[in-house]
Design a protein around this motif. Structure first.
Motif: not given
Length: 125
Positions: A120-125
Motif C-alpha cells: 500500500q502507498v498512501t499519499v496524504s497530508s
C-alpha cells in the motif's frame, strides 16, 4: 513456483518520495521482464512501469517524469523510485514479471504471469 515480494510502501505527504522494491525468489527471474502496476479502490489496474533485462524501460503516462524503474539482475530485484507524489498516486502497488513480452503488449497486465501480493502507498497530508 517463482514468487515476487514487494516492500517499501507506506504513508507519505504530497510532494514526497518513496522507493518500492520487488525481490524475486529464484534466479530465473533475472532474465524476465519486470513491471509495476497499481490499483486504487474502484479503479482498474494501471500500468506504471516495466524494464527488460537489457535495461529498456517503459512508463505509464501518469507517472512519466516522476517515477523511475530500475533492476539489479545479480540480486534479482526491481525497484520503483517515486518522486513528486500526489494524492492520486494512492493505491496498492504490485510487482509483476514475465519471461517475454512483445513491446506492444508490455503495458497490459494480462501479459505478466507472476505477481506479488502488493504494497500500500498512501499519499496524504
Amino acid at each position: 513456483q517463482g514468487q515476487l515480494v514487494e516492500s517499501g510502501g507506506g504513508l507519505v505527504q504530497p510532494g514526497g518520495s518513496l522507493r518500492l522494491s520487488c525481490a524475486a525468489s529464484d534466479r530465473t527471474f533475472s532474465g524476465y521482464v519486470m513491471g509495476w502496476f497499481r490499483q486504487a479502490p474502484g479503479k482498474e489496474r494501471e500500468f506504471i512501469a516495466s524494464i527488460r533485462r537489457n535495461g529498456d524501460t517503459y512508463y505509464g503516462d501518469s507517472v512519466k517524469g516522476r517515477f523511475s524503474i530500475s533492476r539489479e539482475n545479480a540480486k534479482i530485484t526491481s525497484e520503483l523510485q517515486m518522486n513528486s507524489l500526489k494524492p492520486e498516486d494512492t493505491a496498492v502497488y504490485y510487482c509483476a514479471a514475465a519471461a517475454y513480452i512483445i513491446v506492444s503488449q508490455i503495458r497490459r497486465s494480462e501479459s505478466y504471469k507472476y505477481w506479488g501480493q502488493g504494497t500500500q502507498v498512501t499519499v496524504s497530508s
